[in-house]
Every structure is written in C-alpha cells, then in structure tokens.
Enzyme design. Structure first.
Site, PDB file in Angstrom:
ATOM      1  CB  CYS A  18      -1.032   0.183   1.139  1.00  0.00           C
ATOM      2  SG  CYS A  18      -0.092  -0.176   2.803  1.00  0.00           S
ATOM      3  CE1 TYR A  19       1.667   4.255   5.164  1.00  0.00           C
ATOM      4  CE2 TYR A  19       2.470   1.950   5.860  1.00  0.00           C
ATOM      5  CZ  TYR A  19       1.899   3.316   6.124  1.00  0.00           C
ATOM      6  OH  TYR A  19       1.469   3.478   7.212  1.00  0.00           O
TER       7      TYR A  19
END
Lengths: 346, 346, 346, 346
Positions: free
Chosen positions: C154-155
């Site tokens: 995600c990051y």
C-alpha cells in the site's frame, strides 16, 4: 506533594479506568498514587503501559499483596474484573484497607440476582446487600464511614441520576421505562478483541446485548433502593464511535392523568433542579446535553423534553470519569473528609 | 458510455446527496450524468466543488433552466431544499421531464400536515397526495409510470421498512411506538454551520429536535398509507460522530396477550423475512445490524430481539444511499425499466 | 451471473483486504467469487465473519486445498501473511492456477533483501526476481501473461506512482528523497492487537517503525526497476485515525541547478500528466489531494507544489483499494483480458 | 475562590482557545475568570456559547472596553484574530493591563516579515521586535516582567522545542530542515467554514498551505532568536481527523561527518534530555510520541530516531493546550509569580 497526602493504591493498572484514576490523582491537591499493581507487568513503570504518564508518574508496578499494600497506602482503588475483584477486595479489607471497588461484585442487593446475571459463585456472599453504592448524591453518609464502596456502573449512573428522583416523587410511571444508551468504546475495556478494533467500531453505531445487559438489573435495583418503588426498565446499550461518553435517552410516561405532557415535563425539570441544587456535579440544563459537554469531567447534564405522550430525558456523562474513575475519586474524597470535588476537573 | 444511455440531470449539485448521485452514476451501466445545475458555481466543472470527481466526471455546472435541461436529459434528480424544490419540480415537470424529488415537498398525504410542519405555503398544492412515495418495496407499480417521485426521507426509510409490514400484519400495538434514531453527520447537509463543524460533532453524541422533528409525521403517514392503520410514533433523532449511516432502535409492544415476547419476536422476524424475501435491498438478519454493515450500499439490515415486555427492532441503512441517492437511483431504474439495482453496489 | 464468469478463489478470507475483494467482486460484471478459504472458520458462510455481506454473498468457507480449488476457480487471490503466503502460492501455481499474491513474498528483486527485512527463509527462492510486480501502469504486458502477480504494497503504491516517472525523467535528485506517509488503521490488519484498538488509535496520530519499515526497500527496489536508477529513500509511516487511505507527502529536490523551483514543479506536473494521461486510475490534479477524495475507489490523486528549495509531492490513495484489493482486481482484469477497470468504482 | 485570586479577563470568547482558557481556569487554584468579552453575544452567559461550562461558570459576556476591563481584571488573555488583536492589545496595555496575546501580531522579530506574510499594516509597529515570545522554557526572565507576552503559535511550539536546542548546540545542519506537521481540526478555529465541516475532514487527511503557511517564518525566526543561527525550514501542515493534537515529524541531517547517524541521534537525545531536565512540561522519551499521549495536557513529548542518513525527530503536543491556552496559563503563572504549572493538568 506533601507527606500528609492520602496515599492511594491502584489495584489492577492496565485498563482505561486505572489510567483515568492515575490521571486524576496527578492533579489532586491532597491525594497521591503510591502503589500500582499488575500481574503481567511487574517491575515496569506504570508509564510504560500508559505512555501518557511518561515523565509524570514514576510508580513501578508490583504484584498484588494485600498486606504489603496495606502498609504503603490508605485506600485501594480496585480495577479488577468481576469475580476476581471480590476476592481481592476481601483480602484488602481483611488487611485493614478501605477499598473502592470498580467491579459489579458488591453493587447489587441480592445474591441471587448477582449470581444469575454474572454467572459466577460470589466469593464473599456475606457482604452482598451490605456495601454502600458509591453515589455520593444519595449515599454520602454511608460512604463517609464505609470500609468498602461499590463504585457505580457507567450506564447505571446515567440512568439512576435522572430516574431515581422522578420515581421517588411519583412523577413517572414505573412500569414502562425505556433506557436507550449510547456509549463510547472505552467502556468495552482495553483487552484486545475483534469487536473493539478501530476499523470495526469507527464509522459505525450498533446496539448490543439487547435485553440481556447486566446493567439493567443494576438500574432497577438502585432506583428501587433510592426511590422505594420497583420499576420495570428496558435497557438497550449501543456502541458509539467515540472514546468517551454516555448519552442515555430515556422514555418515560408522566404519572397520573392530570395535565399536559408539557406541564409534566416542567414538574420533572423543577424536581430535578431542586434535587440537585446543592450537588456540584449534577446540572439540570435547558439545552439538550451532548457527551462532549461533559467529556473528561465528573459532571452530569440532564434535560427533559416532551414528545407526544411521553417525556424524554436526556442524560450525558463521561463514562470513564463520572461513570467510573471520577466517581471513585469523589467517593474517596467523601470517605476521607476531603472536599468532595478535589482533584476533579470542575 | 453508449449513446442509448439514460441521460440524468442533477438539479442542485453542491450537497452530499448530489455527490452521491454522481458517484453512483459513474458506475451505472446504462445511465449517465449529463447535466448538473448550481446557482453559485455556474461554469465550473462539478469536480471543482466535489474534488473526488476529479478526472472522473467533466460535467460543467449550468443554471437551472427547465426547458434547456429537458432537451438534454431524460430524468431530473432534484436535490434542492424543501419549498424551493417544489417550484423547480413543477417547472421541470411542465417542461416534460420525469422528476425524482429529494425534498419533503411531495412526501406527505396532507397539505395541512405539510404546511404545519414545514412552515411554508406549498407552491404546488394540487399535487399533494398525488405523488408516489419512492419506496419500490411498496410502490413499484406507481413508480414505474410516475411523472414525479417523492424520494423518501432518510430516517423514515429506516423506520417504515420494519414498521409498515408489522403494523399491516397486526403484530404490534400501534399506539406507543418509540423510534430512537442515530444518524451520521452527512444527514445535516453541506452548508457551513457551527453545529456540524468537526470539533462540535466529533467525539460526541447528542439528541436534537426531540418531539419536533419533521420526519415523525412522515413515518406515521407512510406506515398508515402502507399498513392501513394510524399509528402513534415518538421519534428522537441523534447526531452521531460518523459520516454516514442511520441506526434506528425501535421499541414496540407485541399485539394481543397470547404468547411470550420471544414467540412474538419470532413471528415478527418470520413476517419480515417473508415480506422482503424477493427484495434485493432488504435483509432480515440474525445478527444485530450496525451502520458499518451497510455503509456505501443501498442495503437495509433489520433484526428483532426481545427485551422485557417489548420487542426491539434494530434497522440500519446508509442515510446517503438507501436513505437518499441510492433510493433515487433505484427509483430511476424502476421508472425506466432498468434492472432495479443497476448502478448500486450490491 | 453468467456461467461464463471468471471464477475467483479468495485464499485467506478473514482480513480487510479479503473483504474488500469480496465487496468489489459483488459488482464485477464478469467475475465472481466462488471459493473462500479459512483455517479457523471452515463451513461458516463468509458473511458470518463479514456481516456486511449478509444476504449478498453465500459462499461457505472451506479449507485451503490447492487441487480442490483449482477445479472450481480460474484465479486465486491470496490474502495470507508473508512467508505463509509463498507456500500456498506455490501449491496453487503447481495445481495450475494463476495467482495474485497480496503478501510481500514475491515483490522484491533480491532474495537477500527479502530475507534481511522479513527475517524468514523464503519457501520458494527460485521465483524471487521472477514474478511481475502488479502495477499495470508500468508492467501491463508482463501481467497479461503472468502465472503469478505480486500485488503491490500500500505505501509503496503511493510513493512509486509519483516517484518512478520523475526519477526516470531525471527531474529529481535521487539521493535524498523523504517519504512521509499517513495511513488509515485498516492497513494494520484485522487481528486483535492493543495498538489497533479503537481507544488507542482514535483521536491520535503517531509515527511508527521509523527507519525500519519493510516498505522502504520495496519503494527503492521498484523505483529502480522502473526508472533504471538507484534511489535513497527515507520512509516514515504514521497511523492516522481513519479507516482507509494513505496520504504520502514526498519531499524531493529538483535535479540540476538551472531554473526556479516553481519551474521545476511545472515540469514535474507536466511529466506526470503525460505519463498518466492514458491511465484510468491516476489523476494529476491542481488541488491538494485528500484521502477522502479517493476513498473506496481505485483512483490515485497526485499533485506537486514548491516549498523553499524543494518540491513537495502529495499523493493520495485508498490503502485497501488501489493499495491492495482494487489493484488486485485491476491485475486480474489485465491477466484475463477483461476491461482494466471492470468491477472498480470508476 | 479566594478574594486574593488573580483576576483574568478573556478577550474574545467564542473560539476553542477561549473555551480552553476558561476550562483551565476552572481548576486553577489561584486565578479566576472574571470577565469575558464578545461582540456578538453581549449579555449572554459564556456557558450559552460553550455549553460544557453550564453550571460551572456564570460569567456574562460584555463588550470590549479596555478601561472597564482594567478595573475588574489583572491580566487579559486576548483571543482575537491577527490585526484586530494588536489594536485591542494596545488599548488594554494603555489602560494599564498586562496582556497575553494569542494572535501572531507580536511574535515575529521583523515588521517586514509580519506585513509580508500577514498582508496587513501592523497597527502598533513600534512594539514589533519588542515583545517577549511566551515560551517560558527559553524566555522565563523576560516573561516575568513583561507587559505583553506573544503567546506562541501551535505548529511553531512543536518545531521550536526540539529544533532550537539542537541548532544551538550545532548538532544539526541548518540548511535543509523539513517539518511535516499533522494537526487536529480545532487548530482551524470555530468559524463555520466548508473545509472544517465534519463530513469534509472526517476520515481524511490532507496537506494544506504547502510552502505558504505563516508558521514557517515564525519557526525560523524563533529558532534563530534562541539558537543564534539562521535556519532554512520547509514546513508542511496537514489537517488530521481528530479534535486536538499536533504531531511534527522533523527530518534533520546530523552536522559534521564524524560518526554514525545512530551516534548522532544519541547525542541529540542526550542534549534534549539535559536541556529540558528541569522543565516540568517537556519530556524526552524513548517511545515514539503520539498526540493522544499529551491530549488535554500542557506536556510535550519528544523523541529522535535514525533513518538512513537523517535523524527523525517526533514531537507531540496538544495544539489547544501547550499550543495555545495552556501555554498562556503557564505564561500567566510566570508573569504573576505563581507556580509555573498551576491550573495545568500535570
């Protein structure tokens, strides 16, 4: 702090009510946290499990040994789960300490009711019905001299405060009282559980324990004890996406047939104002209470409004303060002859 | 999108329900937003006032001119405030458009009730009592051929869906129904007001409009229209710290004296299951509904539980979807012969 | 749904990414969830552990048996923890399935980097460096024919999308890139832990894993793979009190000395606009992105602003959608020749 | 309260900082709110615009007349907007009162900087550069005798507290300091605006005023004043979905080339510990600070961690308390010889 401070022991230190006790004592002018116990975290500073205490409180966690604690402290705040709590309360009391018990173990009048609703054998049945309920607004005299005080439940506080005076004065019907309560998530405790994860409770409101919550008998028991009349109460708790606060919306029928609902509401407001005029923590207000208006404080806001044939009582408290740790400090103040609101944000 | 798409005009584009309409139409397989009106922001792209539409919707805002709109669009979704809405609905209908009206202007059966509760002269009184209520679960046939559909109120949806079938079947008393509803803040609209600032509503729950909310007569009116029996309903709305969702906790008395509350609850669950077995958006569930379980969807979750002498109905909807824009899309689908749940997250 | 639907197996069904996959597939026009596995909850309907699926999805949980699954499904979405995931991915691939793996097990180019940062022996080291990274914006061709796709972190998604094109074009210095990311709590998973309880994370923002988060090497690895140049990236994640969303604020230095920062920012915006002009999910915008603008969608919003000597890139995604399950559906669409954004809220 | 209490006037009473002043004074042992002014709400009790004060504070709102106020109060807390504030501060000072000014009007050293960043002519330019900055940790002596104190900005407090000692000691490079700050919504004030409505800010984090926020020059100015060296600071504020709190994540480069980043971080921690060892409100901690750890208090938590070639400083404060009203009470205590933390939750 002065050496003449009241010395407080926190028994069971990991939860939110324990943290709230520690937080309140930090600003108490004449009481001081000197002992904190924990089974798992012995030796650690209390501030390690509650990082907001960093640099503010350097008490180290110790095991629960009643005799040891009794030598260092004057009063114990017992923040243990029901069942377990009664045993520790007994040990602490036997060791000569005065105890404020946060659990439900000594709140109810009847052993049967307790064992039915809590599903455990009570470890100290002799004391059931023989421990004062820690609501100084109604029981200050007994609290003053009590060895043990049963600190009230959070939901019950929000319901008993408005209901008991109205029932006592005969202003409302006793057989169809509906208490719809909304609580912040801290009321569910600090043990990791799926149901209290952020992403389960945030952006959501839900009812739980409909028809089966243990605070229903506590409300009924105490209103009867204070008002002298049995009531039938239907209680529905809700989990609300906020840290703190309880709002109880209570639906009652004005007693008797004379007069309009509007007049009945005025009588109720007037009676509540009279009842609480000398109480520093209870405020009968014209606006509709919100939990934010009492957040972090020991204050109670109550208002009553007409709605159709019924009166709607709205009562707001902070579940961790007036609903738990603030009430405990208030009880402690009364027990030890300190100003009733010392250490509370007033 | 195909040129044979249904062309939708959004009339009044700045609020949350308008954004929700735009959001739903973006994934609708056979309808398309082609017009959006706004008084203040003429010429701007819709995505400038709703930045989540950036790169997804390039409709430019235009003034509300019914004749112009009627040339470009097949149906108007009218998201204007009550009073103002009725006038625009009339213009749009006169220009030959079919209209789904989000305001309360055409929801009630009686002009007197409308003018009493809304405090305005109705601009088109002839149509009062003559516009279908946009709840396809009960009025699909009228909706199919309607020129104007009165899109339901958010709170009423959460109360009518469980109450109407139970009243119709005679399973509950009609004279003491209590609806305690909790809504997310989006229900209060997007106009800047002190009361809906983040720091006023966050970490707080409060009751408002106790005994005076305009959705009380709408609930009573519709339950009577559907069930054929007048009811007395006490309605208390609460502002809850979340964006979306309504949870209604409804306290009813089982009708008649025979049988236990538990049996009555089983009958209610069974009747509701039967009523909604063919409805794609209504789910009678064993668990207790939470608003999160329906967030962003057009679904309704209903459950019933016993509590003392009463049955407690818990109903959850998303106030912006099934409580407003999702219902509007559902109505539009019915009006134009599209699959009922097209474009809705099912 | 039609019998010609793509049949999807969800492997590991209890977490938030699994729920998001299920939610997205409910509205996918040509794919369908047919299998869901879980170790603990075998036999239960998926909707029992995710009550928002009640009445919407009746798949029953079954144990993870690769051969059984391969007979019922065309593609597996593997939502298992790292380490465990690689083993299952191997079994599923050996059984002939195409697999989208949500874990980090096949994302990195180097076995050493993987084993250093994840602290486990890799169960299938032969495939390291030999699995496509599931970012169709850069690797669509490989994804189309891949047997296994490593679904991005995600990051990293929020950092790679803006950084890779800028590094590739030589517009920014590669040796002092600072990525300050803020994530909603769902990124921390659904296992009950103290740190993700509501009352621990609500009303609080905090940094965590400063200098030690495993997504730092993933960002560096992928930017290098896409842009052909090594970078030094300092990455600080923060836990933010919201369900969903990642906002990454990225501090970069314009490369070279000629021209003002303002000009450099214009070049960056222009390059990013060109890079993503044909991409349906990536939007380079003039306003400053907020996570709310992309919540629940597969969209990315990126903007760049000057600040002193640096350029500040702000990138917003939904961590569960474009940061996990939405990207997985997008990858699946590419793998199976479906329209790239089918089933995504566009 | 005793008649010898310090008498406090609140000038500008409607905002959140004014409420926080009132809240703190309620528990102050030797100061008392005696006057509260407001243009719009003259005559109303302060508790009507701040319902949490119901039953706790009965001061009535009066117009701002400096001579009248000077007769009733010893000190004025001026919570007015910049520009307007300087004028009132002048009147109050001319009337002989000591004033704590919450606005930015007297914080900066240079008139040019003020007029450039605030875009207004300063109404009392003679005093620019001639008013003490109200940070007792650095300026206690001047505060003790000051007629006017410029109460610090919220963001600057979170940046100056860690940066000034590190710059002064030469431990960090001064030419590339990045301050990435995250604030709760109360920092944006209580005036109804679209951008601070609940549904705009809830469930969302966003950057704003990138490269253009007025607190950047304040940080630079004060660090230079305290540390004697100019710095270059890049400041990015973010709006975070919570009521209160600021977390600043600060990226610095260790000065010099000798030694590892880990060693440099240890030196920084050690220097900060020494600097603040006698300060009651500043805590250098091993854990990573969270805003919740300081919520509602005047405490500051600071920690430093290595990350690549940089050190990351994390600093948490409550923006309304240490970032505004708590600092003001602390300043007042210093000005009037009261215990420095009287009335603050310690």
């Amino acid at each position: 702090m002065s050496s003449s401070n009241l010395r407080v022991a926190l028994v069971g230190s990991t939860g939110y009510t324990a943290l709230e006790v520690a937080r309140l004592l930090l600003t108490h002018p004449s009481a001081e946290l000197v002992v904190a116990t924990s089974r798992q975290d012995e030796g650690k500073p209390l501030s390690e499990i509650h990082p907001m205490l960093a640099g503010r409180c350097d008490v180290a966690l110790q095991p629960l040994d009643a005799d040891v604690i009794a030598k260092s402290a004057d009063v114990a705040m017992c923040c243990l789960p029901h069942g377990a709590s009664a045993e520790s309360v007994k040990q602490l009391a036997d060791a000569g300490m005065r105890v404020i018990d946060f659990s439900a173990d000594f709140r109810l009048s009847s052993l049967e009711t307790y064992e039915h609703w809590y599903g455990v054998k009570h470890p100290w049945p002799e004391r059931i019905g023989n421990v004062v309920y820690g609501m100084p607004e109604f029981f200050a005299d007994e609290i003053r001299s009590a060895d043990i005080v049963a600190n009230p439940g959070c939901y019950p506080t929000s319901a008993i405060m408005p209901l008991a005076p109205l029932v006592k004065a005969g202003l409302i019907d006793t057989d169809d009282i509906i208490v719809d309560s909304k609580s912040g998530v801290s009321g569910a405790g600090r043990s990791p559980k799926l149901g209290t994860l952020y992403c389960e409770t945030n952006e959501s409101i839900s009812a739980y324990a409909v028809g089966t919550h243990r605070h229903a008998p506590e409300i009924a028991d105490l209103v009867e004890r204070i008002a002298g009349a049995p009531i039938e109460v239907m209680f529905t708790p809700h989990l609300t996406p906020m840290d703190r606060g309880i709002l109880s919306t209570i639906y009652v029928k004005p007693a008797g047939k004379a007069g309009s609902v509007e007049e009945a509401v005025r009588s109720m407001m007037s009676l509540l104002r009279d009842t609480y005029s000398d109480q520093p923590c209870v405020h009968v207000v014209d606006h509709l209470p919100a939990t934010k208006y009492v957040a972090g404080t020991n204050h109670v806001q109550i208002s009553v409004r007409p709605s159709g044939k019924r009166a709607v009582i709205v009562c707001a408290i902070d579940n961790l303060t007036k609903g738990a740790s603030g009430a405990a400090v208030q009880n402690m103040n009364v027990m030890f002859g300190l100003p009733e609101t010392a250490g509370l944000l007033m």
